[in-house]
Design a protein around this motif. Structure first.
Motif, PDB file in Angstrom:
ATOM      1  N   GLU A 312       1.516  -1.667  -0.130  1.00  0.00           N
ATOM      2  CA  GLU A 312       0.097   0.168  -0.209  1.00  0.00           C
ATOM      3  C   GLU A 312       1.024   1.005   0.257  1.00  0.00           C
ATOM      4  O   GLU A 312       0.422   2.054  -0.479  1.00  0.00           O
ATOM      5  CB  GLU A 312      -0.893  -0.006   1.326  1.00  0.00           C
ATOM      6  CG  GLU A 312      -2.638  -1.207   1.796  1.00  0.00           C
ATOM      7  CD  GLU A 312      -2.994  -1.498  -0.031  1.00  0.00           C
ATOM      8  OE1 GLU A 312      -3.850  -0.217  -0.167  1.00  0.00           O
ATOM      9  OE2 GLU A 312      -2.799  -1.647  -0.296  1.00  0.00           O
ATOM     10  N   LEU A 313       2.419   1.122   0.279  1.00  0.00           N
ATOM     11  CA  LEU A 313       3.483   2.463   0.942  1.00  0.00           C
ATOM     12  C   LEU A 313       3.412   2.553  -0.366  1.00  0.00           C
ATOM     13  O   LEU A 313       4.023   3.921  -1.014  1.00  0.00           O
ATOM     14  CB  LEU A 313       4.142   2.280   2.095  1.00  0.00           C
ATOM     15  CG  LEU A 313       3.825   2.732   3.437  1.00  0.00           C
ATOM     16  CD1 LEU A 313       4.744   1.840   4.156  1.00  0.00           C
ATOM     17  CD2 LEU A 313       3.521   3.280   3.862  1.00  0.00           C
ATOM     18  N   LYS A 347       1.850  16.209  11.898  1.00  0.00           N
ATOM     19  CA  LYS A 347       0.359  15.847  11.005  1.00  0.00           C
ATOM     20  C   LYS A 347      -0.281  15.044  11.335  1.00  0.00           C
ATOM     21  O   LYS A 347      -1.557  14.766  11.233  1.00  0.00           O
ATOM     22  CB  LYS A 347       0.342  16.354   9.674  1.00  0.00           C
ATOM     23  CG  LYS A 347       0.217  18.137   8.560  1.00  0.00           C
ATOM     24  CD  LYS A 347      -0.707  18.088   8.483  1.00  0.00           C
ATOM     25  CE  LYS A 347      -0.498  19.917   8.229  1.00  0.00           C
ATOM     26  NZ  LYS A 347      -1.092  20.725   8.699  1.00  0.00           N
ATOM     27  N   ALA A 348      -0.149  14.186  11.572  1.00  0.00           N
ATOM     28  CA  ALA A 348      -0.802  12.747  12.120  1.00  0.00           C
ATOM     29  C   ALA A 348      -0.807  12.589  12.907  1.00  0.00           C
ATOM     30  O   ALA A 348      -1.930  12.171  13.140  1.00  0.00           O
ATOM     31  CB  ALA A 348       0.526  11.455  11.225  1.00  0.00           C
ATOM     32  N   ILE A 380      -3.051   4.341   5.654  1.00  0.00           N
ATOM     33  CA  ILE A 380      -2.599   4.926   4.327  1.00  0.00           C
ATOM     34  C   ILE A 380      -3.556   5.519   4.309  1.00  0.00           C
ATOM     35  O   ILE A 380      -3.377   6.845   4.089  1.00  0.00           O
ATOM     36  CB  ILE A 380      -3.331   3.516   3.682  1.00  0.00           C
ATOM     37  CG1 ILE A 380      -1.628   2.874   4.107  1.00  0.00           C
ATOM     38  CG2 ILE A 380      -2.902   4.322   1.796  1.00  0.00           C
ATOM     39  CD1 ILE A 380      -0.682   3.521   3.509  1.00  0.00           C
ATOM     40  N   ASN A 381      -4.552   6.191   4.663  1.00  0.00           N
ATOM     41  CA  ASN A 381      -6.029   7.026   4.180  1.00  0.00           C
ATOM     42  C   ASN A 381      -5.363   8.409   5.238  1.00  0.00           C
ATOM     43  O   ASN A 381      -5.645   9.620   4.353  1.00  0.00           O
ATOM     44  CB  ASN A 381      -7.454   6.396   4.693  1.00  0.00           C
ATOM     45  CG  ASN A 381      -7.687   5.939   3.564  1.00  0.00           C
ATOM     46  OD1 ASN A 381      -7.438   5.515   2.238  1.00  0.00           O
ATOM     47  ND2 ASN A 381      -8.883   5.115   4.510  1.00  0.00           N
ATOM     48  N   ILE A 382      -5.144   8.008   6.494  1.00  0.00           N
ATOM     49  CA  ILE A 382      -4.606   9.422   6.941  1.00  0.00           C
ATOM     50  C   ILE A 382      -3.504  10.256   6.565  1.00  0.00           C
ATOM     51  O   ILE A 382      -3.096  11.328   6.067  1.00  0.00           O
ATOM     52  CB  ILE A 382      -4.678   9.697   8.695  1.00  0.00           C
ATOM     53  CG1 ILE A 382      -5.786   9.208   9.368  1.00  0.00           C
ATOM     54  CG2 ILE A 382      -3.272  10.088   8.965  1.00  0.00           C
ATOM     55  CD1 ILE A 382      -5.053   8.112  10.910  1.00  0.00           C
ATOM     56  N   LEU A 383      -2.334   8.981   5.583  1.00  0.00           N
ATOM     57  CA  LEU A 383      -0.688   9.983   4.922  1.00  0.00           C
ATOM     58  C   LEU A 383      -1.718  10.303   3.909  1.00  0.00           C
ATOM     59  O   LEU A 383      -1.551  11.096   3.140  1.00  0.00           O
ATOM     60  CB  LEU A 383      -0.389   8.471   4.629  1.00  0.00           C
ATOM     61  CG  LEU A 383       0.656   7.851   6.198  1.00  0.00           C
ATOM     62  CD1 LEU A 383       1.138   7.112   5.394  1.00  0.00           C
ATOM     63  CD2 LEU A 383       1.651   8.765   6.600  1.00  0.00           C
ATOM     64  N   LYS A 384      -2.621   9.740   3.236  1.00  0.00           N
ATOM     65  CA  LYS A 384      -3.417  10.267   1.556  1.00  0.00           C
ATOM     66  C   LYS A 384      -3.813  11.598   1.681  1.00  0.00           C
ATOM     67  O   LYS A 384      -3.877  13.098   1.153  1.00  0.00           O
ATOM     68  CB  LYS A 384      -4.352   8.990   1.588  1.00  0.00           C
ATOM     69  CG  LYS A 384      -3.405   8.570   0.163  1.00  0.00           C
ATOM     70  CD  LYS A 384      -4.886   7.848  -0.213  1.00  0.00           C
ATOM     71  CE  LYS A 384      -4.712   6.750  -1.773  1.00  0.00           C
ATOM     72  NZ  LYS A 384      -5.539   5.554  -1.453  1.00  0.00           N
ATOM     73  N   GLU A 385      -4.520  11.875   2.701  1.00  0.00           N
ATOM     74  CA  GLU A 385      -5.199  12.790   3.704  1.00  0.00           C
ATOM     75  C   GLU A 385      -4.386  14.600   3.833  1.00  0.00           C
ATOM     76  O   GLU A 385      -4.626  15.475   2.888  1.00  0.00           O
ATOM     77  CB  GLU A 385      -6.648  13.752   4.326  1.00  0.00           C
ATOM     78  CG  GLU A 385      -7.332  12.905   4.587  1.00  0.00           C
ATOM     79  CD  GLU A 385      -7.712  12.747   6.225  1.00  0.00           C
ATOM     80  OE1 GLU A 385      -8.642  11.568   5.952  1.00  0.00           O
ATOM     81  OE2 GLU A 385      -7.211  13.572   6.750  1.00  0.00           O
ATOM     82  N   ILE A 386      -3.075  13.559   4.586  1.00  0.00           N
ATOM     83  CA  ILE A 386      -1.682  14.848   4.812  1.00  0.00           C
ATOM     84  C   ILE A 386      -1.416  14.847   3.178  1.00  0.00           C
ATOM     85  O   ILE A 386      -1.000  16.460   3.585  1.00  0.00           O
ATOM     86  CB  ILE A 386      -0.839  14.348   5.588  1.00  0.00           C
ATOM     87  CG1 ILE A 386      -1.401  13.826   7.363  1.00  0.00           C
ATOM     88  CG2 ILE A 386       0.545  14.740   5.594  1.00  0.00           C
ATOM     89  CD1 ILE A 386      -0.706  13.200   7.792  1.00  0.00           C
TER      90      ILE A 386
END
Ligand SMILES: Cc1ncc(COP(=O)(O)O)c(C=O)c1O
Length: 391
Positions: A312-313, A347-348, A380-386
């Protein structure tokens, strides 16, 4: 107490050695931590590769609570039953390694260095550039990062450093006075540096050829983190001595130095000791932790979910060009960026995900080994958002 008050009090009362994120946790369950306001966080750092079974694992809590009511400390003047029990479990897993218990990773490495010198009668220890082995003077001397060492010189003499993942450099460095080579199977604090698959086996062969001991620092890679119980099993390169700490007690402080019987027998009575080493509570925690790790084969989950997480990463890497590399084994994962990663970590945190950043540009993920795909998807969704908001 508010976070502002905590910051003020820390400044007043504590040594100024930690750069902390502005949060304090008061409870943990499984893969989640809860702060002073009751906010939930998905913990993808697990006390820096320590709480491998998740926070407050029932078996560990119960075993330690029971022991706490019975007896906490007698010292090593007397036999300590849980210490012998943990050593027996480790002996079974490793097919014959004997244990010495201490309280931290640095102490375990100190013990390993002393044993190597004692067994061989030689002085020189070869370590690797960019390694991390701890902050005590001996383990710091083995550490291959100048920033940690410079202010504290002179360090312990007899240490040489060679490039990690470079067999020729190691071969050239070995001399008639070399007692041991010390390595992390995967460099952790150095930025999750994964060597070539055959590196460790080649190191083992050279050590055999030149009659030099191989010490593996499994303080971070051990206890299932890389998808095997110990990383040396993954690389099929058995050390002569190896060290554990971090996840051995699932958060309860304990370290261990293990060695092949013949090597460990070089230590004579009085050569090494620790007042708290192998105490009742720490060994009870380790016994419960090992028993869950083995019974539930948690390391296999680390392998399976780790593969999914890495894939995913890698998808994120295809979308964002500031991601240079995704690497790791099991659930020891690093993402190297071309930009500063510290803001991403902050941010995370704001979004309820705990991750870490080393060497400014490497995001590091060390979640509890019990996570599943849903936890990965959330991270992964949180990282994408950031990444979407920021870049
Ligand atoms: C590979 C390795 N060795 C040793 C240590 C030192 O362990 P401790 O902080 O328990 O002394 C660490 C800590 O991060 C580590 O990652």
């Amino acid at each position: 107490m508010s976070i502002e008050e905590l910051i003020k009090k820390e400044e007043k009362y504590l040594a100024n050695v930690y750069s902390r994120y502005e949060v304090a946790f008061t409870m943990g369950r499984g893969v989640y931590l809860y702060d002073t306001e009751g906010r939930e966080y998905l913990d993808f750092i697990a006390g820096i590769a320590t709480v491998n079974l998740g926070h407050c694992h029932e078996s560990v809590v119960e075993a330690v609570s029971e022991q706490l009511k019975k007896l906490m400390h007698t010292s090593n003047l007397y036999y300590i039953i849980p210490q012998i029990e943990v050593a027996e479990i480790l002996y079974e897993i490793t097919k014959g390694f004997k244990s010495f218990f201490c309280n931290s990773g640095a102490e375990a490495n100190e013990a390993a260095i002393k044993l190597a010198r004692r067994y061989t009668g030689k002085k020189e220890i070869i370590a690797t550039v960019n390694s991390f082995h701890g902050r005590t003077l001996g383990s710091l001397s083995a550490t291959g990062q100048e920033k940690y060492k410079k202010p504290f010189e002179p360090l312990v003499p007899g240490f040489k450093h060679v490039e990690f993942n470079n067999i020729e450099a190691l071969e050239r460095a070995i001399s008639r006075d070399t007692a041991a080579v010390i390595l992390e199977p995967i460099q952790g604090e150095g930025g999750v540096i994964v060597p070539d698959d055959d590196y460790l086996r080649a190191v083992r062969e050279i050590c055999d050829e030149k009659n030099v001991l191989l010490i593996l620092d499994e303080v971070q890679t051990g206890m299932g983190r890389t998808g095997e119980i110990f990383a040396y099993m993954l690389y099929k390169a058995e050390p002569d001595i190896f060290t554990l700490a971090k996840a051995l007690g699932n958060g309860f402080p304990i370290g261990a130095m293990l060695a092949r019987e013949e090597v460990m027998n070089a230590f004579k009575k009085g050569d090494h000791a620790s007042t708290f080493g192998g105490n009742f509570l720490a060994c009870t925690a380790a016994k419960a932790t090992l028993s869950v790790l083995l019974k539930e084969k948690i390391y296999k989950n680390a392998e399976k979910v780790g593969k999914y997480f890495i894939s995913e990463l890698k998808k994120l890497k295809n979308e964002y060009d500031f991601i240079k590399e995704v690497r790791g084994k099991g659930l020891m994962i690093g993402v190297e960026l071309s930009i500063d990663g510290r803001e991403i970590v902050n941010k995370a945190l704001e979004k309820g995900l705990l991750i870490n950043c080393v060497h400014d540009k490497i995001l590091r993920f060390l979640p509890p080994l019990i996570i599943n795909k849903k936890h990965v998807d959330r991270a992964i969704n949180i990282l994408k958002e950031i990444f979407e908001e920021k870049f």
